[in-house]
Design a protein around this motif. Structure first.
Motif, PDB file in Angstrom:
ATOM      1  N   SER A  96       1.390   9.429  -6.040  1.00 28.43           N
ATOM      2  CA  SER A  96       1.899  10.692  -5.574  1.00 28.43           C
ATOM      3  C   SER A  96       3.030  11.207  -6.597  1.00 28.43           C
ATOM      4  O   SER A  96       3.135  12.554  -6.170  1.00 28.43           O
ATOM      5  CB  SER A  96       2.440  10.760  -3.948  1.00 28.43           C
ATOM      6  OG  SER A  96       1.466  10.231  -3.279  1.00 28.43           O
ATOM      7  N   VAL A  98      -5.388   3.405  -0.427  1.00 29.75           N
ATOM      8  CA  VAL A  98      -4.829   4.571  -0.344  1.00 29.75           C
ATOM      9  C   VAL A  98      -5.942   5.661  -0.238  1.00 29.75           C
ATOM     10  O   VAL A  98      -5.772   6.723   0.417  1.00 29.75           O
ATOM     11  CB  VAL A  98      -3.775   4.865  -1.792  1.00 29.75           C
ATOM     12  CG1 VAL A  98      -3.214   6.453  -1.715  1.00 29.75           C
ATOM     13  CG2 VAL A  98      -2.569   3.955  -1.322  1.00 29.75           C
ATOM     14  N   ALA A 107       2.136   1.807  -3.593  1.00 28.35           N
ATOM     15  CA  ALA A 107       0.777   2.365  -4.203  1.00 28.35           C
ATOM     16  C   ALA A 107       0.740   3.930  -3.845  1.00 28.35           C
ATOM     17  O   ALA A 107       0.420   4.693  -4.899  1.00 28.35           O
ATOM     18  CB  ALA A 107      -0.355   1.571  -4.028  1.00 28.35           C
ATOM     19  N   PHE A 108       0.973   4.338  -2.742  1.00 29.70           N
ATOM     20  CA  PHE A 108       0.960   5.739  -2.134  1.00 29.70           C
ATOM     21  C   PHE A 108       2.016   6.657  -2.995  1.00 29.70           C
ATOM     22  O   PHE A 108       1.535   7.838  -3.502  1.00 29.70           O
ATOM     23  CB  PHE A 108       0.992   6.112  -0.721  1.00 29.70           C
ATOM     24  CG  PHE A 108       1.176   7.169  -0.381  1.00 29.70           C
ATOM     25  CD1 PHE A 108       0.100   8.005  -0.216  1.00 29.70           C
ATOM     26  CD2 PHE A 108       2.546   7.543   0.262  1.00 29.70           C
ATOM     27  CE1 PHE A 108       0.385   9.462   0.208  1.00 29.70           C
ATOM     28  CE2 PHE A 108       2.707   8.724   0.667  1.00 29.70           C
ATOM     29  CZ  PHE A 108       1.783   9.771   0.768  1.00 29.70           C
ATOM     30  N   PRO A 161      -4.614  -2.193  -3.065  1.00 30.56           N
ATOM     31  CA  PRO A 161      -3.693  -1.163  -2.574  1.00 30.56           C
ATOM     32  C   PRO A 161      -4.065   0.420  -2.921  1.00 30.56           C
ATOM     33  O   PRO A 161      -4.014   1.327  -1.979  1.00 30.56           O
ATOM     34  CB  PRO A 161      -2.411  -1.246  -3.067  1.00 30.56           C
ATOM     35  CG  PRO A 161      -2.368  -2.851  -3.570  1.00 30.56           C
ATOM     36  CD  PRO A 161      -3.815  -3.141  -3.911  1.00 30.56           C
ATOM     37  N   VAL A 162      -4.543   0.546  -4.093  1.00 32.94           N
ATOM     38  CA  VAL A 162      -5.069   2.221  -4.320  1.00 32.94           C
ATOM     39  C   VAL A 162      -6.357   2.508  -3.724  1.00 32.94           C
ATOM     40  O   VAL A 162      -6.397   3.412  -3.518  1.00 32.94           O
ATOM     41  CB  VAL A 162      -5.149   2.189  -6.054  1.00 32.94           C
ATOM     42  CG1 VAL A 162      -5.648   3.382  -6.426  1.00 32.94           C
ATOM     43  CG2 VAL A 162      -3.658   1.821  -6.628  1.00 32.94           C
ATOM     44  N   ALA A 197      -6.557   8.318   2.488  1.00 32.19           N
ATOM     45  CA  ALA A 197      -6.351   9.889   2.304  1.00 32.19           C
ATOM     46  C   ALA A 197      -8.083  10.545   2.579  1.00 32.19           C
ATOM     47  O   ALA A 197      -7.916  11.519   3.280  1.00 32.19           O
ATOM     48  CB  ALA A 197      -6.327  10.227   0.788  1.00 32.19           C
ATOM     49  N   VAL A 214       0.896  -1.046  -0.016  1.00 32.95           N
ATOM     50  CA  VAL A 214      -0.155  -0.020   0.159  1.00 32.95           C
ATOM     51  C   VAL A 214       0.805   1.090   0.039  1.00 32.95           C
ATOM     52  O   VAL A 214       0.671   2.184  -0.711  1.00 32.95           O
ATOM     53  CB  VAL A 214      -1.073  -0.229   1.204  1.00 32.95           C
ATOM     54  CG1 VAL A 214      -1.890   1.440   1.414  1.00 32.95           C
ATOM     55  CG2 VAL A 214      -1.793  -1.006   1.101  1.00 32.95           C
ATOM     56  N   TRP A 215       1.913   1.290   0.750  1.00 33.24           N
ATOM     57  CA  TRP A 215       2.837   2.253   0.486  1.00 33.24           C
ATOM     58  C   TRP A 215       3.438   2.535  -0.723  1.00 33.24           C
ATOM     59  O   TRP A 215       3.534   3.700  -1.184  1.00 33.24           O
ATOM     60  CB  TRP A 215       4.079   2.143   1.731  1.00 33.24           C
ATOM     61  CG  TRP A 215       5.079   3.102   1.758  1.00 33.24           C
ATOM     62  CD1 TRP A 215       6.349   3.231   1.074  1.00 33.24           C
ATOM     63  CD2 TRP A 215       4.964   4.609   2.108  1.00 33.24           C
ATOM     64  NE1 TRP A 215       7.078   4.341   1.362  1.00 33.24           N
ATOM     65  CE2 TRP A 215       6.125   5.153   1.882  1.00 33.24           C
ATOM     66  CE3 TRP A 215       3.977   5.180   2.836  1.00 33.24           C
ATOM     67  CZ2 TRP A 215       6.453   6.590   2.366  1.00 33.24           C
ATOM     68  CZ3 TRP A 215       4.274   6.382   3.109  1.00 33.24           C
ATOM     69  CH2 TRP A 215       5.409   7.094   3.000  1.00 33.24           C
ATOM     70  N   LEU A 217      -1.738  12.284  -6.488  1.00 37.04           N
ATOM     71  CA  LEU A 217      -2.874  12.070  -5.170  1.00 37.04           C
ATOM     72  C   LEU A 217      -3.359  13.489  -4.766  1.00 37.04           C
ATOM     73  O   LEU A 217      -4.588  13.448  -4.366  1.00 37.04           O
ATOM     74  CB  LEU A 217      -2.363  11.151  -3.973  1.00 37.04           C
ATOM     75  CG  LEU A 217      -3.108  11.108  -2.965  1.00 37.04           C
ATOM     76  CD1 LEU A 217      -4.247  10.214  -3.352  1.00 37.04           C
ATOM     77  CD2 LEU A 217      -2.278  10.340  -1.826  1.00 37.04           C
TER      78      LEU A 217
END
Length: 288
Positions: free
Chosen positions: A76, A258, A71-72, A254-255, A262, A68-69, A90
């Motif tokens: 971004s 995120v 994907a973040f 994962p997205v 958010a 997930v990180w 993002l």
């Protein structure tokens, strides 16, 4: 003749306790307030890591926190010639969502507070409008969003209208209840001193209703946030809700996570700002 008095404490005298407002006590309280949330986050991340590593669930359903990180970071930044997600970073998705939420909340809260003042002050108006307000509160956003799309198209109008309709009932209900509960004794005293009806509402009813009204505003923002994914179902990119919906179409968990984080983190920040404004605007809350 001199008299000497021994004022030294006796051996069994209790030691002086530090004042409640001593600097050490204040720092300990602040560290506790900051440490407990951080500890809960650490426990959550550890439980998440263990759940992902257990192999009970497929990675499509429970990805690793590191996935997930990544994907973040990908959403971004620009990487391998790809800019964020669907061509937007993002922060651009989040900006569009917050802009829609802000417009919807401002419209819904202003109308809700004004409606609550009228309903709380005039009994027959409350009797007429309260069933309709309850009817609107009971409807899930998706129940009327498709109707809004038919009426208003798929641009910004149905999104902002949906968020305004989601924010209006909590603000109106809280304000109505607060106005009805305004101290009758204070209102009668003001009238006895020659205050007009408008002056009583301005100087007695509204200050008395402000604490509960702020609670209604916070609930209204929460309702708008809970409706943002529904509001961005159509033509929602750029937007975090549109990002979540589009990613879910491809099982891109994962997205999706995120986007959820958010929305949640920005909601926490906004709620904290609202509480700070409330402490400034209603310093007497809980003290009278």
């Amino acid at each position: 003749m001199s008299v000497f008095v021994d004022i030294s404490p006796t051996p069994d005298a209790p030691a002086e306790e530090p004042a409640a407002d001593a600097p050490e006590t204040r720092w300990r309280a602040r560290l506790s307030r900051a440490g407990l949330p951080l500890l809960s986050v650490a426990v959550f991340l550890l439980a998440w890591q263990l759940a992902a590593a257990s192999g009970i669930w497929n990675q499509t359903f429970v990805p690793y926190p590191s996935t997930v990180w990544r994907a973040f970071v990908d959403i971004s930044t620009t990487h391998d010639g790809v800019r964020g997600y669907a061509g937007y970073l993002l922060w651009e998705h989040l900006y569009m969502t917050l802009r829609r939420v802000a417009a919807g909340v401002v419209i819904g809260v202003v109308l809700g507070v004004l409606l609550g003042l009228v309903m709380g002050s005039i009994g027959w108006v409350r009797s007429v409008l309260e069933p309709w307000l309850t009817f609107l509160r009971a409807l899930p956003p998706l129940a009327y969003f498709f109707l809004l799309v038919i009426w208003l198209g798929i641009d910004e109008a149905p999104k902002i209208t949906l968020l305004a309709l989601a924010a209006l009932p909590p603000a109106a209900v809280a304000t109505t209840a607060a106005v009805v509960a305004a101290p009758v004794g204070l209102q009668e005293a003001a009238r006895a001193l020659g205050a007009s009806r408008a002056a009583v509402i301005r100087d007695v009813v509204i200050p008395s209703a402000l604490p509960e009204t702020f609670t209604g505003i916070r609930l209204a923002v929460g309702m708008a946030y809970s409706s943002v994914v529904a509001a961005e179902l159509f033509n929602g990119i750029p937007g975090v809700g549109g990002l979540v919906k589009d990613a879910s179409n491809y099982n891109n968990t994962p997205v999706v996570l995120v986007g959820i984080f958010a929305i949640g983190f920005s909601g926490l920040v906004i709620d904290g700002l609202l509480r700070a404004v409330e402490r400034r605007a209603v310093p007497w809350r809980g003290k009278v």
